[in-house]
Design a protein around this motif. Structure first.
Motif, PDB file in Angstrom:
ATOM      1  N   SER A 117      -8.734  -4.138  -5.100  1.00  0.00           N
ATOM      2  CA  SER A 117      -8.047  -5.421  -5.274  1.00  0.00           C
ATOM      3  C   SER A 117      -7.155  -5.757  -4.084  1.00  0.00           C
ATOM      4  CB  SER A 117      -7.225  -5.412  -6.564  1.00  0.00           C
ATOM      5  OG  SER A 117      -6.251  -4.393  -6.529  1.00  0.00           O
ATOM      6  N   LEU A 118      -6.451  -4.782  -3.532  1.00  0.00           N
ATOM      7  CA  LEU A 118      -5.565  -5.068  -2.404  1.00  0.00           C
ATOM      8  C   LEU A 118      -6.364  -5.342  -1.134  1.00  0.00           C
ATOM      9  CD1 LEU A 118      -2.753  -5.426  -1.280  1.00  0.00           C
ATOM     10  CD2 LEU A 118      -2.628  -2.957  -0.912  1.00  0.00           C
ATOM     11  N   THR A 157       2.364   2.102  -3.357  1.00  0.00           N
ATOM     12  CA  THR A 157       1.437   2.754  -4.294  1.00  0.00           C
ATOM     13  C   THR A 157       1.267   4.230  -3.951  1.00  0.00           C
ATOM     14  OG1 THR A 157      -0.594   2.239  -3.040  1.00  0.00           O
ATOM     15  CG2 THR A 157       0.192   0.582  -4.610  1.00  0.00           C
ATOM     16  N   HIS A 159       0.825  -1.203   0.000  1.00  0.00           N
ATOM     17  CA  HIS A 159       0.000   0.000   0.000  1.00  0.00           C
ATOM     18  C   HIS A 159       0.866   1.262   0.000  1.00  0.00           C
ATOM     19  CE1 HIS A 159      -3.125   2.817   0.879  1.00  0.00           C
ATOM     20  NE2 HIS A 159      -2.735   3.029   2.125  1.00  0.00           N
ATOM     21  N   CYS A 181      -2.908  -9.013  -7.056  1.00  0.00           N
ATOM     22  CA  CYS A 181      -3.322  -7.677  -6.619  1.00  0.00           C
ATOM     23  C   CYS A 181      -2.393  -6.605  -7.173  1.00  0.00           C
ATOM     24  CB  CYS A 181      -3.317  -7.596  -5.093  1.00  0.00           C
ATOM     25  SG  CYS A 181      -4.572  -8.587  -4.281  1.00  0.00           S
ATOM     26  N   SER A 182      -1.101  -6.863  -7.142  1.00  0.00           N
ATOM     27  CA  SER A 182      -0.132  -5.886  -7.634  1.00  0.00           C
ATOM     28  C   SER A 182      -0.337  -5.616  -9.120  1.00  0.00           C
ATOM     29  CB  SER A 182       1.295  -6.383  -7.372  1.00  0.00           C
ATOM     30  OG  SER A 182       1.528  -6.496  -5.986  1.00  0.00           O
ATOM     31  N   ASP A 216      -3.166  -5.982 -10.721  1.00  0.00           N
ATOM     32  CA  ASP A 216      -4.420  -5.244 -10.832  1.00  0.00           C
ATOM     33  C   ASP A 216      -4.228  -3.761 -10.518  1.00  0.00           C
ATOM     34  OD1 ASP A 216      -5.877  -7.471 -11.550  1.00  0.00           O
ATOM     35  OD2 ASP A 216      -6.628  -7.874  -9.524  1.00  0.00           O
ATOM     36  N   MET A 217      -3.406  -3.466  -9.497  1.00  0.00           N
ATOM     37  CA  MET A 217      -3.189  -2.067  -9.126  1.00  0.00           C
ATOM     38  C   MET A 217      -2.498  -1.293 -10.240  1.00  0.00           C
ATOM     39  SD  MET A 217      -2.388  -2.063  -5.033  1.00  0.00           S
ATOM     40  CE  MET A 217      -1.185  -3.383  -4.992  1.00  0.00           C
ATOM     41  N   GLU A 222      -4.125   1.840 -12.372  1.00  0.00           N
ATOM     42  CA  GLU A 222      -3.456   3.138 -12.511  1.00  0.00           C
ATOM     43  C   GLU A 222      -3.329   3.525 -13.976  1.00  0.00           C
ATOM     44  OE1 GLU A 222      -2.133   6.618 -11.742  1.00  0.00           O
ATOM     45  OE2 GLU A 222      -2.428   5.293 -10.020  1.00  0.00           O
ATOM     46  N   ARG A 236      -9.776  -2.147  -9.513  1.00  0.00           N
ATOM     47  CA  ARG A 236      -8.415  -2.596  -9.742  1.00  0.00           C
ATOM     48  C   ARG A 236      -7.423  -1.864  -8.825  1.00  0.00           C
ATOM     49  NH1 ARG A 236     -11.231  -2.955 -14.389  1.00  0.00           N
ATOM     50  NH2 ARG A 236     -10.723  -4.547 -15.932  1.00  0.00           N
ATOM     51  N   LYS A 237      -7.545  -0.550  -8.773  1.00  0.00           N
ATOM     52  CA  LYS A 237      -6.513   0.261  -8.134  1.00  0.00           C
ATOM     53  C   LYS A 237      -6.559   0.206  -6.606  1.00  0.00           C
ATOM     54  CE  LYS A 237      -4.575   4.903  -8.117  1.00  0.00           C
ATOM     55  NZ  LYS A 237      -4.708   6.299  -8.515  1.00  0.00           N
ATOM     56  N   THR A 238      -7.738   0.128  -6.030  1.00  0.00           N
ATOM     57  CA  THR A 238      -7.881   0.166  -4.573  1.00  0.00           C
ATOM     58  C   THR A 238      -8.473  -1.124  -4.012  1.00  0.00           C
ATOM     59  OG1 THR A 238      -8.195   2.563  -4.601  1.00  0.00           O
ATOM     60  CG2 THR A 238      -8.958   1.398  -2.652  1.00  0.00           C
TER      61      THR A 238
END
Length: 336
Positions: free
Chosen positions: A184-185, A91, A88, A149-150, A152-153, A157, A180-182
């Motif tokens: 997913s993690l 990002t 987190h 997740c990474s 997807d982030m 973006e 995707r950006k938030t």
């Protein structure tokens, strides 16, 4: 929900959750500081600037409770919580560079202090350290989830950048970016905790759906607060998204209002140009209040929060479900 489950849900609050898992959270906090060692003092200092600067620690908490409340008694929650917070934080470093942000949590951002080049490298250091921790302590299934997740982030973006300065962004595309950006993690934290505890596939998938919907609600609220919150409590200047030409949910709702064609035309021009001034941000925030777009955006967030709660039906009557409902309430009710 059965009577036992209802009683559990009434008993939990977010404050009770953090108290219940205070020892694990404190151990994660110590690990966050301890695992930033590097021969390069500047690199360690820069990474620590964002990783140890506070924050809600929602992601480690979700991973911890999804493991502990399913009977996991091992020490793996500490490196897992440490790793997801590093992911987190990485990002945040990269986002601040992309957005040329000067503040993060009320303090100067890393890029404002050390420049964009070094801030990017600080984010890379955090990403790599996170997976180094996971490789040493986490099951392969957990690493696979967080790798996904990474990816997807990054995808989120890039998709957001493609739509920058474009007032024609539709709500469905906005939601796809957020998921995707938030989200997913946050979903990955829930799934990872369950996998650490050896939960069955149905539970892991239910928790993933919960985390995805909750994370979507979380970001919708953040995007609304970006216009309407107390800037001192928020820890950054209002209108940061608009200043970068990024269209978010409140603005999408405002651009739907048919009764203000002249104002909409001016708003589209500001979005297309980017670099909105303080006066323009204040003007648009006033329109959002006047036309109740903050309220409509919050209503959308509450719909995703309801979806998150619904995803927990397979866990009806369990302590885990009650705890996650309390986490969902916190996300919806916060004002910072």
């Amino acid at each position: 929900m059965n009577e036992a489950g209802a009683a559990d849900a009434r008993a939990w609050t977010y404050q009770a959750l953090t108290a219940r898992f205070a020892a694990d959270l404190a151990a994660v906090e110590r690990a966050i500081a301890a695992n930033l060692g590097s021969d390069n003092e500047l690199l360690a200092t820069m990474a620590a600037h964002v990783a140890t600067s506070g924050g809600k620690r929602l992601r480690p908490l979700l991973a911890i409770l999804c493991a502990r409340l399913q009977g996991y008694g091992g020490g793996g929650v500490v490196p897992l919580g440490n790793a997801v917070e590093y992911l987190h934080a990485a990002t945040l470093l990269h986002d601040d560079v992309l957005d040329q942000a000067e503040l993060r949590r009320g303090a100067p951002s890393a890029n404002a202090l050390w420049g964009n080049h070094l801030a990017v490298l600080g984010g890379d250091f955090l990403y790599t350290t996170a997976f180094d921790l996971l490789l040493a302590a986490a099951p392969r299934e957990v690493i696979r989830v967080l790798c996904r997740c990474s990816l997807d982030m990054v995808d989120g973006e890039v998709l957001q950048r493609r739509w920058r300065n474009r007032p024609d962004l539709e709500e469905a595309t906005y939601v796809a970016i957020v998921q995707r950006k938030t989200a997913s993690l946050i979903a990955g934290c829930c799934r990872s905790g369950a996998l650490l505890a050896g939960a069955d596939t149905a539970v892991v998938e239910a928790l993933g759906r919960f985390g995805s919907a909750l994370g979507t609600a979380f970001q919708m609220i953040d995007d609304t607060l970006d216009y309407l919150a107390d800037p001192d409590r928020l820890g950054k200047a209002l209108g940061g998204d608009l200043r970068q030409g990024t269209v978010t949910l409140p603005l999408i709702h405002l651009l739907r209002r048919e009764a203000i064609p002249a104002e909409q035309e001016r708003i589209r021009g500001i979005i297309g140009r980017g670099a909105a001034t303080d006066a323009e941000v204040d003007w648009i925030a006033g329109l959002l209040r006047e036309h109740r777009c903050g309220e409509s955006a919050m209503a959308s967030a509450r719909e995703f929060a309801a979806e998150a709660r619904g995803a927990l039906e397979p866990l009806a009557g369990t302590e885990l479900r009650a705890a996650l409902l309390a986490a969902a309430d916190f996300v919806i009710e916060r004002n910072y």
